[in-house]
Enzyme design. Structure first.
Site, short mmCIF file in Angstrom:
data_model
loop_
_atom_site.label_atom_id
_atom_site.label_comp_id
_atom_site.label_asym_id
_atom_site.label_seq_id
_atom_site.Cartn_x
_atom_site.Cartn_y
_atom_site.Cartn_z
N GLU A 31 67.60 11.82 -34.48
CA GLU A 31 68.35 10.55 -34.43
C GLU A 31 67.43 9.34 -34.59
OE1 GLU A 31 70.88 10.51 -30.95
OE2 GLU A 31 72.37 11.68 -32.03
N GLU A 44 75.51 17.93 -34.15
CA GLU A 44 75.88 17.88 -32.73
C GLU A 44 77.34 17.49 -32.59
OE1 GLU A 44 73.29 15.54 -30.20
OE2 GLU A 44 71.50 16.24 -31.25
C1 GAL Z 1 72.16 13.02 -28.87
C2 GAL Z 1 70.77 13.61 -28.91
C3 GAL Z 1 70.71 14.87 -28.07
C4 GAL Z 1 71.30 14.61 -26.72
C5 GAL Z 1 72.71 14.07 -26.87
C6 GAL Z 1 73.38 13.71 -25.57
O1 GAL Z 1 72.18 11.72 -29.30
O2 GAL Z 1 70.40 13.91 -30.23
O3 GAL Z 1 69.39 15.29 -27.95
O4 GAL Z 1 70.50 13.70 -26.06
O5 GAL Z 1 72.68 12.90 -27.59
O6 GAL Z 1 73.54 14.82 -24.80
#
Ligand code: GAL
Length: 723
Positions: free
Chosen positions: A180, A249
């Site tokens: 990110e 994600e």
């Molecule tokens: C995303 C990040 C993950 C984790 C998630 C929140 O933005 O890439 O590593 O932090 O948020 O659980």
């Protein structure tokens, strides 16, 4: 001549076959493994958040849940605890973890980072990295880039040596560099851009043979694929039209912070988001998390990230099915796989069926046909007619017709499930206690200096605790001595939690929270004529893991520290002489291990300390029979840490109740921006995972609790999950 031709042909055929056998490429539709486009379902399982003994079971369940890929970050802080000293044992046995995935016949997406965010202490970086001269994290900075490259190479070479990349016959089909970085680059500008192109070039130059990804990073240079992270990603498109639309994600819930509600996301909405993504051309979906697990020891980031990293994931913290989410997604994966030929090789036709109603029809040359019928209305169910057939669509849902005729799945058709319960397996412990008194300046290891110092600079994060000590001489003629109106001590701290002792007596507690780690304690204190000792215990609760230059964020009592209500009005102690001591006495003596136990005098029975700050408790319990997952119900305790057989279970903090608002979310449907929270008014975390493999089979286990605030250990219960 004929023979030569034949040999050449054979050779060419062999070459082609080799290339097809071991290759991972991509086009605008999908990741292509061994020459075949794939719709891939993936799930995040972070190896140090469970035990090696749990891995095979978790991976099997993930396979049963219809996953093709296991995604994990690589946790640098665990692998290089001090510069050049590498560790790949136990929960950090990355190669073993990947081989478990391989044995189950699944692929791996290896997110090397090495910045990982992940609610991991310091975002996955070892704390020593913060102290490398001239370093600045995640930007065009030579010391940082050198360290990052060294670790990335270490991991890539290790994977190559073990033949773990897909092109070598291994399971790794994708890697990731950075995490990110888009928003950071946007904020810091030119050095961010330079760093991005350096990072991509460095990664690609390692010739892993499999594609690299940069998630949430619109400027990801070719050939790196930029991908989406979020609750919904259907409107995301990669930065080049020859890259596939990937979702690294899909948040199945969210992390929890001590002091706020526990975040949950409905199975319906999770499934709905996946189908929306796929009907708009998405071909890779990773659930973050699929199994969240536990932040053992002091690995949780923050500040204030809980020890549990359950995440409301399809497999719960303990590795059990989180229903109905697990089953609902498993069924979804099955039906999407039936549609795969039409989705990946066909053309799509989008048909409006009315207001908020839409059909996506996918047809391939070979006759394959699949249709998705959607109702985007968040409030009302509808009956919709499509190709002269009638379909009932619940609100905010999509039906899937793998043959364009029969709706075999709807994202809102949910099987009911019964809530899980804990049952007690051991509650009568024979507790012993030892009270640790606040130290004083004359003690060994105390350091003296002027003014207030930053905490992590002192502790190097080897412990949560730093003592700040000073003394104040109170004159007989102070007005408050006569009036009896005690002066007020004000302590301003950058965080995260604080306890105050006056002349060895506990005098106050304060702590920050998710939205602001800073704290201010204002407390009337009983100072007597003569010398008075002021002792502050500052505790960190996980180092920050996200934000521009989060490595520069301070912890500890940075002041001002003042005393109000003295003759001159206010006395500022901030620039006085302060003495420092790193860590607790009990930590130094290793009271949490059996060999350290003799170092102090413990008491028991009627003398057992209760509701007393800074108390160590110890006991033994026998390993319960069976294989059910175990947890400690810590409801009667305040804040501190727990060890079993010398191993850290993590921080407990049931004394921090979840504030904020709960229940203003619509579980069955629309996932609102303000996350869905449960647990308000209750401890954010009451139960703490005790891994089975940390217990002695059939034997007695040494169990230690350090209680910072004061609690009653007789209320602690060892429980198992009844399913
Ligand atoms: C995303 C990040 C993950 C984790 C998630 C929140 O933005 O890439 O590593 O932090 O948020 O659980």
């Amino acid at each position: 001549m004929k023979r030569l031709c034949l040999m050449v042909l054979c050779f060419l055929y062999w070459l082609h076959h080799q290339a097809v056998k071991a290759s991972v490429t991509y086009d605008q539709k999908a990741i292509i493994v061994n020459g075949q486009r794939k719709i891939l379902f993936s799930g995040s399982i972070h190896y140090p958040r469970s035990t090696p003994e749990m891995w095979p079971g978790l991976i099997q369940k993930a396979k049963e849940g219809g996953l093709d890929v296991i995604q994990t970050y690589v946790f640098w802080s665990g692998h290089e605890p001090s510069p050049g000293n590498y560790y790949f044992g136990d929960r950090y046995d990355l190669v073993r973890f990947i081989k478990v995935v391989q044995q189950a016949g699944l692929y791996v997406h290896l997110r090397i980072g090495p910045y990982v965010c992940a609610e991991w202490n310091l975002g996955g970086f070892p704390v020593w990295l913060k102290f490398v001269p001239g370093i600045s994290f995640r930007t065009d900075n030579e010391p940082f880039k050198a360290a990052m490259q060294k670790f990335t190479e270490k991991i890539v070479y290790m994977m190559k040596a073990e033949k773990l990349f897909q092109t070598q016959g291994g399971p790794i089909i994708l890697s990731q560099i950075e995490n990110e970085y888009g928003p950071i680059e946007w904020e810091i500008g030119a050095p961010g851009k330079a760093y991005t192109s350096w990072a991509a070039k460095m990664a690609v130059g390692l010739n892993t043979g499999v594609p690299w990804i940069m998630c949430k990073h619109e400027t990801a240079p070719d050939s790196v694929i930029d991908t989406c992270n979020g609750y919904y990603c259907e409107n995301f498109y990669p930065n080049k039209n020859y890259k596939p639309k990937m979702w690294t994600e899909n948040w199945t819930g969210w992390c929890s912070f001590f002091g706020t509600g526990v975040n949950v996301r409905s199975a319906e909405d999770t499934a709905f988001s996946v189908v929306k993504f796929i009907q708009k051309g998405g071909s890779f979906v990773n659930y973050y998390m699929y199994h969240g697990g536990t932040n053992f020891e002091r690995t949780s980031g923050g500040p204030f990230i809980t020890t549990s990293y359950d995440y409301d994931a399809p497999l719960d913290e303990f590795g059990l099915y989180n229903e109905p989410k697990f089953g609902h997604l498993r069924d979804l994966h099955k039906v999407i796989k039936q549609c795969e030929p039409a989705l990946l090789n066909g053309v799509v036709e989008v048909i409006s069926l009315g207001n908020n109603l839409e059909a996506h029809v996918f047809r391939a040359g070979n006759g394959a046909c699949a249709a998705f019928i959607a109702n985007y209305d968040t409030k009302s169910a509808v009956k919709v007619s499509f190709w002269n057939m009638q379909f009932d669509l619940p609100r905010w849902s999509i039906s899937i017709l793998p043959d364009c005729k029969t709706a075999t799945y709807n994202t809102a058709w949910i099987a009911q499930s019964t809530p899980k319960k804990w049952t007690s397996v051991w509650s009568v412990f024979e507790w012993h206690s030892y009270i640790e008194y606040p130290p004083w300046a004359t003690e060994q290891d105390a350091i003296t200096g002027n003014g207030l110092w930053e905490q992590v600079g002192m502790t190097k994060d080897t412990t949560d605790y730093l003592w700040y000590m000073t003394d104040i001489t109170i004159d007989q003629n102070e007005g408050f001595v006569k009036s009896g109106k005690w002066p007020v001590l004000n302590v301003n701290s950058a965080g995260h939690a604080l306890q105050v002792f006056i002349n060895g007596q506990h005098a106050g507690t304060a702590y920050g929270g998710e939205t602001n780690p800073r704290l201010k304690l204002s407390q009337a204190v009983n100072l007597k004529p003569g010398i008075n000792k002021i002792t502050l215990l500052s505790a960190s609760v996980g180092l920050p893991h996200v934000g521009v230059h989060y490595e520069t964020w301070n912890v500890g009592v940075l002041g001002p520290v003042t005393l109000d209500g003295v003759n001159e009005g206010t006395r500022d102690l901030s620039h006085w002489k302060w003495h420092y001591k790193v860590g607790l006495k009990g930590e130094g003596l290793s009271l949490f291990t059996e060999h350290g136990t003799e170092a102090v005098e413990w008491v028991q029975g009627n003398s057992l300390a209760k509701k007393t700050a800074l108390t160590w408790y110890k006991t033994y319990f026998k390993t319960p029979d069976g294989n059910d997952p175990l947890a400690l119900d810590m409801i009667s305790m305040g804040k501190g840490q727990v060890w079993i057989n010398g191993r850290s279970i993590g921080r407990h903090w049931p004394g921090y109740k979840a504030g904020g608002k709960c229940g203003d979310c619509d579980y069955a449907g629309y996932y609102v921006d303000t996350k869905c929270k449960t647990n308000c008014g209750q401890p954010t975390q009451r139960w703490y995972h005790v891994p089975r493999s940390w217990l002695k089979p059939g034997g007695w286990n040494y169990f230690v609790v350090f209680e910072e605030w004061g609690g009653d250990p007789t209320g602690i219960n060892l429980v198992k999950r009844h399913w």
